[in-house]
Design an enzyme around this catalytic site. Structure first.
Site, PDB file in Angstrom:
ATOM      1  N   ASN A   1     143.363 126.410  57.623  1.00  0.00           N
ATOM      2  CA  ASN A   1     144.491 126.702  58.513  1.00  0.00           C
ATOM      3  C   ASN A   1     144.878 125.437  59.277  1.00  0.00           C
ATOM      4  OD1 ASN A   1     142.870 126.607  61.041  1.00  0.00           O
ATOM      5  ND2 ASN A   1     141.825 128.312  60.033  1.00  0.00           N
TER       6      ASN A   1
ATOM      7  N   ASP B   1     139.026 134.009  58.100  1.00  0.00           N
ATOM      8  CA  ASP B   1     138.483 135.364  57.990  1.00  0.00           C
ATOM      9  C   ASP B   1     138.012 135.681  56.580  1.00  0.00           C
ATOM     10  OD1 ASP B   1     138.818 136.114  60.650  1.00  0.00           O
ATOM     11  OD2 ASP B   1     140.943 136.548  60.340  1.00  0.00           O
TER      12      ASP B   1
ATOM     13  N   LYS C   1     136.491 122.021  38.544  1.00  0.00           N
ATOM     14  CA  LYS C   1     137.895 122.162  38.920  1.00  0.00           C
ATOM     15  C   LYS C   1     138.567 123.240  38.056  1.00  0.00           C
ATOM     16  CE  LYS C   1     142.112 119.564  39.303  1.00  0.00           C
ATOM     17  NZ  LYS C   1     142.896 118.555  38.605  1.00  0.00           N
TER      18      LYS C   1
ATOM     19  N   PHE D   1     139.115 132.802  71.735  1.00  0.00           N
ATOM     20  CA  PHE D   1     140.523 132.419  71.680  1.00  0.00           C
ATOM     21  C   PHE D   1     141.223 133.385  70.737  1.00  0.00           C
ATOM     22  CE2 PHE D   1     141.776 128.508  73.802  1.00  0.00           C
ATOM     23  CZ  PHE D   1     140.563 128.135  74.352  1.00  0.00           C
TER      24      PHE D   1
ATOM     25  N   LYS E   1     140.655 142.459  71.310  1.00  0.00           N
ATOM     26  CA  LYS E   1     139.581 141.564  70.845  1.00  0.00           C
ATOM     27  C   LYS E   1     138.508 141.377  71.925  1.00  0.00           C
ATOM     28  CE  LYS E   1     142.513 139.172  67.541  1.00  0.00           C
ATOM     29  NZ  LYS E   1     143.351 138.018  67.218  1.00  0.00           N
TER      30      LYS E   1
ATOM     31  N   LYS F   1     134.844 142.433  70.702  1.00  0.00           N
ATOM     32  CA  LYS F   1     133.859 141.362  70.528  1.00  0.00           C
ATOM     33  C   LYS F   1     132.966 141.179  71.759  1.00  0.00           C
ATOM     34  CE  LYS F   1     136.951 139.127  67.213  1.00  0.00           C
ATOM     35  NZ  LYS F   1     137.146 137.995  66.322  1.00  0.00           N
TER      36      LYS F   1
HETATM   37  N1  CTP Z   1     136.365 134.335  65.185  1.00  0.00           N
HETATM   38  C1  CTP Z   1     135.084 134.172  64.702  1.00  0.00           C
HETATM   39  N2  CTP Z   1     134.806 134.424  63.401  1.00  0.00           N
HETATM   40  C2  CTP Z   1     135.783 134.849  62.547  1.00  0.00           C
HETATM   41  C3  CTP Z   1     137.099 135.003  63.033  1.00  0.00           C
HETATM   42  C4  CTP Z   1     137.354 134.736  64.364  1.00  0.00           C
HETATM   43  O1  CTP Z   1     134.195 133.786  65.475  1.00  0.00           O
HETATM   44  N3  CTP Z   1     135.480 135.084  61.287  1.00  0.00           N
HETATM   45  C5  CTP Z   1     136.635 134.070  66.614  1.00  0.00           C
HETATM   46  C6  CTP Z   1     137.567 132.911  66.864  1.00  0.00           C
HETATM   47  O2  CTP Z   1     136.822 131.694  67.042  1.00  0.00           O
HETATM   48  C7  CTP Z   1     138.292 133.305  68.126  1.00  0.00           C
HETATM   49  C8  CTP Z   1     138.310 134.814  68.066  1.00  0.00           C
HETATM   50  O3  CTP Z   1     137.291 135.187  67.131  1.00  0.00           O
HETATM   51  O4  CTP Z   1     137.603 132.925  69.294  1.00  0.00           O
HETATM   52  C9  CTP Z   1     139.593 135.446  67.662  1.00  0.00           C
HETATM   53  O5  CTP Z   1     140.081 134.880  66.490  1.00  0.00           O
HETATM   54  P1  CTP Z   1     141.405 135.426  65.794  1.00  0.00           P
HETATM   55  O6  CTP Z   1     141.567 134.737  64.479  1.00  0.00           O
HETATM   56  O7  CTP Z   1     142.550 135.417  66.761  1.00  0.00           O
HETATM   57  O8  CTP Z   1     141.050 136.951  65.612  1.00  0.00           O
HETATM   58  P2  CTP Z   1     140.467 137.808  64.465  1.00  0.00           P
HETATM   59  O9  CTP Z   1     139.322 138.561  65.066  1.00  0.00           O
HETATM   60  O10 CTP Z   1     140.162 136.995  63.255  1.00  0.00           O
HETATM   61  O11 CTP Z   1     141.649 138.827  64.233  1.00  0.00           O
HETATM   62  P3  CTP Z   1     143.017 138.675  63.424  1.00  0.00           P
HETATM   63  O12 CTP Z   1     142.897 137.474  62.558  1.00  0.00           O
HETATM   64  O13 CTP Z   1     143.083 139.953  62.681  1.00  0.00           O
HETATM   65  O14 CTP Z   1     144.077 138.565  64.491  1.00  0.00           O
END
Ligand code: CTP
Length: 398
Positions: free
Chosen positions: A209, A278, A288, A322, A336, A340
């Site tokens: 990303n 995720d 490759k 975040f 969240k 969490k």
């Molecule tokens: N985070 C994490 N591990 C993951 C995904 C997210 O520790 N696999 C943590 C990020 O570092 C951040 C928080 O969770 O502090 C929220 O991340 P975000 O991507 O906004 O949320 P998600 O829980 O992944 O939800 P979504 O992508 O569905 O919005």
């Protein structure tokens, strides 16, 4: 207020050098010990005698004059300093500091110091806005230098714009802040994650990303400045580790998970600024992948949600997350916090200009367990980092 503090004031050659005289007299009134180093061109604007009379100390201009101290002079001043302030800082001295050039008393002293350094740029607007100068300032800021931005207004050359050295009282305040109020995190151990993760498809391709890691690095750097022991677990970024931070490089979400779990027991504050992927490819090919004439389907598997897992075992620790959202920012972020088990979350609206990935500024909403929302307007990521750390330090633990 500054009794016993040793301040080295570096004056470089700009018309604003005369304002540095007032800064010296203000610092003296607060009982600081002030030593002035001038560049040769600064000495053309204001005489060393003026600074000598105000600081009641010898002023150093030439590196090769007979030293007044028993040690090599630039080293002794570098060691002596509690803080070094460069005001006014010309484009030239900023360029030297950002690029490791040490060819006079001021640049060598700064190169040799472990003290905090404050830079107050002052110059013509066009020079200030020059991308090379802006890059140098950014670099210094990322390395932990404190930048006091210039004011806007009428400049000595007649132009109107950004570049005026701020009032000496503003610089004085940043010195006081840096010296007196930043050791509030001594004794705390902070774990920060930053940057993106990369999920390999094959040896040359990955899913990732746009995270650059700037927000997380700013938090890690500020926490270290404030006296905390800081572990930074970082995905791939081009940023240098901030001063005083113990950095661990990881690539994938799984690697980040493992490193975070290993460090977690040693920490009492965890701030998860990383943009963790995720999903990862179900299969990561060892060779490759060759292109086909047909479509290619990529199956993805869920990565561990690191923050969710930490929430389950957080105990008495402070846990901050975040969230990046493009819609329903507050509702999604508040969800969240609950899911969490966080103390609070810093939520970014990706639609807001100047906020989010890649830029040096951010605007966030802080949302706590009770659903209280605090809006932090657009500020530099270092300022936002400090506000987040302030809120963490205000959380009372029973
Ligand atoms: N985070 C994490 N591990 C993951 C995904 C997210 O520790 N696999 C943590 C990020 O570092 C951040 C928080 O969770 O502090 C929220 O991340 P975000 O991507 O906004 O949320 P998600 O829980 O992944 O939800 P979504 O992508 O569905 O919005």
């Amino acid at each position: 207020m500054l009794k016993g503090k040793k301040i080295i004031l570096g004056v470089s050659g700009g018309i604003a050098a005369y304002k540095a005289c007032e800064l010296v007299s203000r610092l003296k009134k607060l009982n600081a010990e002030v030593h002035v180093i001038m560049t040769a061109s600064a000495a053309k604007f204001v005489t060393p005698l003026t600074f000598q009379s105000l600081s009641l100390n010898q002023v150093v201009v030439d590196m090769f004059e007979a030293p007044n101290y028993w040690e090599i002079e630039h080293i002794s001043l570098a060691k002596l300093a509690d803080v070094i302030v460069v005001a006014p800082a010309t484009a030239n001295i900023i360029g030297k500091l950002a690029n490791g050039i040490a060819d006079d008393m001021l640049s060598t002293t700064i190169m040799a110091t472990r003290a905090k350094v404050i830079i107050a740029p002052a110059m013509n607007t066009n020079m200030y806005e020059n991308p090379v100068l802006q890059r140098n300032i950014r670099l210094l800021s990322e390395l932990g230098y404190t930048i006091v931005p210039p004011d806007e207004g009428r400049l000595a050359c007649g132009d109107v714009g950004k570049g005026r050295m701020p009032d000496p009282s503003v610089i004085e305040k940043s010195i006081i802040d840096l010296l007196n109020f930043r050791q509030d995190m001594k004794g705390r151990t902070v774990l920060v994650t930053a940057g993106p993760t990369r999920e390999a498809i094959d040896p040359v391709r990955f899913i990732s990303n746009n995270s650059t890691g700037k927000m997380g690095y700013a938090i890690a750097g500020q926490a270290a400045l404030r006296g905390a022991k800081v572990y930074l677990v970082s995905g791939p970024t081009i940023l240098d580790a901030p001063a005083g931070v113990e950095k661990y490089n990881v690539i994938s979400a799984e690697e980040m998970y493992n490193k975070v779990m290993e460090l977690f027991p040693m920490c009492d504050i965890v701030i998860k600024a990383a943009a963790v992927a995720d999903y990862a490819p179900m299969t990561s090919y060892s060779q490759k992948v060759k292109k086909l004439d047909s479509e290619l389907e990529l199956k993805l598997k869920r990565n561990p949600d690191i923050l969710y897992e930490l929430g389950k075992i957080k105990g008495n620790r402070i846990l901050v997350g975040f969230a990046m959202e493009t819609e329903n920012l507050v509702e999604n972020a508040a969800e969240k916090v609950k899911k969490k088990n966080l103390d609070f979350i810093a939520a970014n609206d990706l639609n807001e200009e100047g906020a989010g990935f890649a830029v040096d500024t951010n605007a966030v909403k802080l949302i706590d367990r009770e659903g209280n929302v605090e809006s932090i307007p657009l500020k530099t990521k270092h300022e936002v980092a400090d506000i987040i750390l302030d809120r963490i330090m205000n959380i009372k633990r029973t």
